[in-house]
Design an enzyme around this catalytic site. Structure first.
Site, short mmCIF file in Angstrom:
data_model
loop_
_atom_site.label_atom_id
_atom_site.label_comp_id
_atom_site.label_asym_id
_atom_site.label_seq_id
_atom_site.Cartn_x
_atom_site.Cartn_y
_atom_site.Cartn_z
CG ASP A 130 -2.06 0.84 0.99
OD1 ASP A 130 -1.99 1.64 1.19
OD2 ASP A 130 -3.44 0.29 1.38
CD GLU B 81 -10.08 2.82 -4.79
OE1 GLU B 81 -10.69 2.79 -5.60
OE2 GLU B 81 -8.92 1.69 -4.46
CB SER B 82 -8.58 5.71 -11.31
OG SER B 82 -9.36 4.43 -11.75
CB THR C 223 -5.58 5.37 -2.07
OG1 THR C 223 -5.61 4.20 -1.26
CG2 THR C 223 -4.97 5.19 -3.93
CB THR D 206 -7.45 13.59 -13.59
OG1 THR D 206 -8.63 13.25 -14.78
CG2 THR D 206 -7.82 13.55 -12.14
CG ASP D 207 -9.51 16.12 -18.47
OD1 ASP D 207 -9.69 15.04 -17.07
OD2 ASP D 207 -9.16 15.52 -19.86
CD GLU D 208 -12.43 13.07 -14.10
OE1 GLU D 208 -13.35 13.19 -12.90
OE2 GLU D 208 -13.26 12.21 -14.72
CE1 TYR E 200 -9.58 9.91 -9.84
CE2 TYR E 200 -10.61 11.18 -11.77
CZ TYR E 200 -9.83 9.99 -11.23
OH TYR E 200 -8.81 10.13 -11.73
CE LYS F 299 -5.09 11.81 -9.78
NZ LYS F 299 -4.20 10.38 -9.40
CE LYS G 238 -11.56 4.03 -14.21
NZ LYS G 238 -10.93 2.67 -13.95
CG PHE G 239 -17.62 5.28 -21.94
CD1 PHE G 239 -19.29 5.16 -21.72
CD2 PHE G 239 -17.31 6.00 -23.41
CE1 PHE G 239 -20.09 5.34 -22.99
CE2 PHE G 239 -17.88 6.06 -24.15
CZ PHE G 239 -19.24 5.97 -24.10
NE ARG H 126 -22.08 -1.11 -17.93
CZ ARG H 126 -22.32 -0.45 -17.32
NH1 ARG H 126 -22.96 0.58 -18.00
NH2 ARG H 126 -24.19 -1.42 -16.97
P1 NAD Z 1 -6.91 2.33 -11.95
O1 NAD Z 1 -7.63 2.16 -11.24
O2 NAD Z 1 -6.47 0.79 -13.57
O3 NAD Z 1 -5.99 1.39 -11.60
C1 NAD Z 1 -4.82 1.48 -10.32
C2 NAD Z 1 -3.61 1.09 -10.00
O4 NAD Z 1 -3.97 1.70 -8.14
C3 NAD Z 1 -4.35 -0.27 -9.73
O5 NAD Z 1 -3.67 -1.18 -9.86
C4 NAD Z 1 -4.04 -0.57 -8.21
O6 NAD Z 1 -4.54 -1.85 -7.21
C5 NAD Z 1 -3.79 0.88 -7.65
N1 NAD Z 1 -3.67 1.04 -5.86
C6 NAD Z 1 -5.12 2.16 -5.84
N2 NAD Z 1 -4.82 1.90 -4.55
C7 NAD Z 1 -3.85 1.99 -3.85
C8 NAD Z 1 -3.01 1.76 -3.11
N3 NAD Z 1 -3.34 2.46 -1.88
N4 NAD Z 1 -1.50 1.41 -2.63
C9 NAD Z 1 -1.29 0.73 -3.90
N5 NAD Z 1 -1.60 0.31 -4.76
C10 NAD Z 1 -2.99 1.07 -5.16
O7 NAD Z 1 -5.66 3.73 -12.51
P2 NAD Z 1 -5.87 4.02 -14.25
O8 NAD Z 1 -6.54 4.45 -15.26
O9 NAD Z 1 -4.88 2.77 -14.60
O10 NAD Z 1 -5.19 5.93 -13.64
C11 NAD Z 1 -4.00 5.53 -13.10
C12 NAD Z 1 -3.55 6.62 -12.63
O11 NAD Z 1 -3.96 8.29 -14.15
C13 NAD Z 1 -4.39 7.71 -11.58
O12 NAD Z 1 -3.59 8.20 -10.73
C14 NAD Z 1 -5.63 8.58 -12.15
O13 NAD Z 1 -5.67 9.33 -11.58
C15 NAD Z 1 -4.82 9.04 -13.83
N6 NAD Z 1 -5.71 9.02 -14.74
C16 NAD Z 1 -6.57 8.79 -15.01
C17 NAD Z 1 -7.13 8.71 -16.28
C18 NAD Z 1 -7.93 7.42 -17.14
O14 NAD Z 1 -8.27 7.91 -17.93
N7 NAD Z 1 -7.82 6.60 -16.49
C19 NAD Z 1 -6.73 10.15 -17.12
C20 NAD Z 1 -6.21 11.17 -15.99
C21 NAD Z 1 -5.68 10.58 -15.44
O1 TDX Z 2 -21.53 3.02 -19.29
C1 TDX Z 2 -21.45 3.69 -19.20
N1 TDX Z 2 -21.47 4.36 -20.32
C2 TDX Z 2 -21.82 5.88 -19.76
O2 TDX Z 2 -22.55 6.49 -21.17
C3 TDX Z 2 -20.03 4.42 -18.16
C4 TDX Z 2 -18.70 3.94 -17.30
C5 TDX Z 2 -19.54 5.35 -18.36
N2 TDX Z 2 -20.46 6.48 -19.00
C6 TDX Z 2 -19.41 7.63 -19.40
C7 TDX Z 2 -19.54 8.83 -18.01
C8 TDX Z 2 -18.65 9.26 -18.76
O3 TDX Z 2 -19.07 10.81 -19.13
O4 TDX Z 2 -18.82 8.09 -20.50
C9 TDX Z 2 -17.92 8.65 -20.18
C10 TDX Z 2 -16.44 8.47 -19.19
O5 TDX Z 2 -16.52 7.09 -18.55
P1 TDX Z 2 -15.59 7.14 -17.58
O6 TDX Z 2 -14.99 5.63 -17.96
O7 TDX Z 2 -16.10 6.42 -15.96
O8 TDX Z 2 -14.44 7.40 -17.47
P2 TDX Z 2 -14.88 9.14 -16.71
O9 TDX Z 2 -15.90 9.61 -15.47
O10 TDX Z 2 -14.23 10.36 -17.65
O11 TDX Z 2 -12.90 9.61 -16.17
C11 TDX Z 2 -12.42 8.89 -16.90
O12 TDX Z 2 -11.16 9.97 -17.36
C12 TDX Z 2 -10.47 11.48 -16.00
C13 TDX Z 2 -11.37 8.28 -15.59
O13 TDX Z 2 -12.27 7.35 -15.28
C14 TDX Z 2 -10.46 8.37 -14.40
O14 TDX Z 2 -9.85 8.08 -13.62
C15 TDX Z 2 -10.07 10.47 -15.55
O15 TDX Z 2 -9.49 10.68 -14.41
#
Ligand code: NAD
Ligand code: TDX
Length: 332
Positions: A58, A81-82, A97, A121-123, A148, A152, A187-188, A191
């Site tokens: 962790d 947590e993402s 986390t 993230t851009d969020e 979330y 961040k 994720k979108f 899924r």
């Molecule tokens: P993810 O949820 O797929 O992966 C997160 C990983 O972190 C997992 O392997 C999980 O086991 C690990 N983790 C969670 N809590 C932990 C802890 N306490 N200690 C150690 N490990 C831990 O996430 P992702 O989509 O790969 O995102 C990675 C990073 O990028 C995040 O910081 C997220 O905010 C950022 N990000 C994601 C997106 C996106 O579109 N997915 C976009 C911009 C930024």
């Molecule tokens: O089943 C779905 N149907 C749907 O319409 C899901 C899971 C999502 N959505 C929509 C919600 C959002 O507008 O699709 C878009 C994308 O959803 P997510 O994949 O959950 O992404 P989002 O909430 O945009 O966040 C993602 O991008 C920024 C990542 O999960 C974050 O970790 C990152 O920071």
């Protein structure tokens, strides 16, 4: 050859980044990951032992983190947590986390003088109107909407404070929505692909006019590497690849690329507080660091991602039923 510590390297983007580093540099990677529901060790299984090692743990475990920071030259912090929908259901793990975990790492970076890159993230900037011509830049004010994104944003502000107050050698990147292999089926995009592969209909939240700015995870990785190599300490870089698409169009493209009727999807309950539009202006990354994206054709990237999920059912199938049960309970 550098020794890198990658937190969250068993997750979606962290595993893509680890593969990117092994393929494109001489660096050695240690992955630290707690293996939550989102972590998957099989995402890293093809990596060679002499370039990579895995530590389960962790990021809030101060003594473990301390011992690992003593062994590396730089840390790239992906662990989080993402998922927004999970944060609406139970915000606490996000506080633990994303905020306390990042604090723990920053304290270790301070003690060991290690170069630190924080992935965000851009969020954190909130959302834009659909008809607003502007995009997020490095000077856009923070205005996060969800549990979330607020955690961040909190972690970003901790990094900025540790740079200014304690001289930690850190950079921050804020990236737009990623797609590609090894993304969890919650994720979108994954899924919808895996729904179609299982003969289920894709699920669109609300009207589906919401816009996301898509980037391939490998382009996110090359951008983070550019910042690690050439970024200025204390600075923030926005990462994006001019990939704006509304959700409805993305679902229709997935259905079309998979040989289905483009309208064969369901409208389901909208997300609470659903951000309308994200859009990144990546000018700084391009002009100052000379970065550019490789995956510029979204249809081609999407088609390759569909092929990956088709060929790797054993990777995603174990998570699919529990994920769909979670959504079904919320009418999504
Ligand atoms: P993810 O949820 O797929 O992966 C997160 C990983 O972190 C997992 O392997 C999980 O086991 C690990 N983790 C969670 N809590 C932990 C802890 N306490 N200690 C150690 N490990 C831990 O996430 P992702 O989509 O790969 O995102 C990675 C990073 O990028 C995040 O910081 C997220 O905010 C950022 N990000 C994601 C997106 C996106 O579109 N997915 C976009 C911009 C930024
Ligand atoms: O089943 C779905 N149907 C749907 O319409 C899901 C899971 C999502 N959505 C929509 C919600 C959002 O507008 O699709 C878009 C994308 O959803 P997510 O994949 O959950 O992404 P989002 O909430 O945009 O966040 C993602 O991008 C920024 C990542 O999960 C974050 O970790 C990152 O920071």
């Amino acid at each position: 050859m550098r020794r890198l510590l990658v937190t969250g390297g068993a997750g979606f983007i962290g595993s893509n980044f680890t593969h990117h580093i092994v393929a494109n540099t001489e660096d050695h990677v240690t992955v630290l990951d707690k293996l939550t529901y989102a972590g998957n060790l099989s995402s890293l299984q093809s990596l060679p032992d002499n370039r990579f090692r895995f530590i389960e743990g962790d990021i809030r475990d101060m003594s473990l983190v301390d011992s690992l920071f003593a062994q590396v030259d730089a840390v790239i912090h992906f662990a989080a947590e993402s998922h927004n929908d999970n944060s609406l259901h139970d915000p606490w793990p996000f506080i633990e986390t994303n905020i306390l975990g990042t604090y723990t790492l920053l304290e270790a970076a301070r003690r060991h003088g290690v170069r630190f890159h924080h992935v965000s993230t851009d969020e954190v900037y909130g959302d834009l109107e659909l008809d607003d011509p502007s995009r997020f830049t490095e000077s856009t004010p923070y205005n996060p909407s969800s549990p979330y994104s607020s955690t961040k944003a909190s972690s970003d502000l901790l990094v900025r404070a540790w740079v200014r107050s304690f001289g930690v050698r850190a950079t921050i990147s804020n990236c737009s929505n990623n797609y590609g292999p090894y993304q969890h089926v919650e994720k979108f995009i994954p899924r919808q692909i895996t729904n179609v592969l299982r003969g289920e209909r894709p699920k669109l939240y609300g009207s589906g006019e919401n816009v996301r700015d898509w980037i391939h995870a490998d382009d996110h990785s090359s951008a983070v590497l550019a910042i690690l190599d050439r970024g200025q300490i204390g600075e923030t870089y926005l990462i994006g690849a001019d990939g704006e698409q509304d959700n409805r169009s993305v679902i229709e493209r997935i259905l079309t690329l998979m040989g289905q009727d483009a309208k064969a999807y369901d409208h389901v309950a909208d997300r609470a507080g659903h951000d309308l539009r994200y859009a990144i202006d990546p000018t700084r990354l391009r002009t100052e660091l000379g970065w550019s994206a490789k995956f510029r054709d979204f249809d081609a990237g999407l088609a390759a991602t569909i092929d990956w999920y088709r060929e790797n059912e054993s990777w995603w199938a174990p998570s699919k039923d529990s994920t769909e049960r979670f959504y079904a309970a919320k009418g999504q």
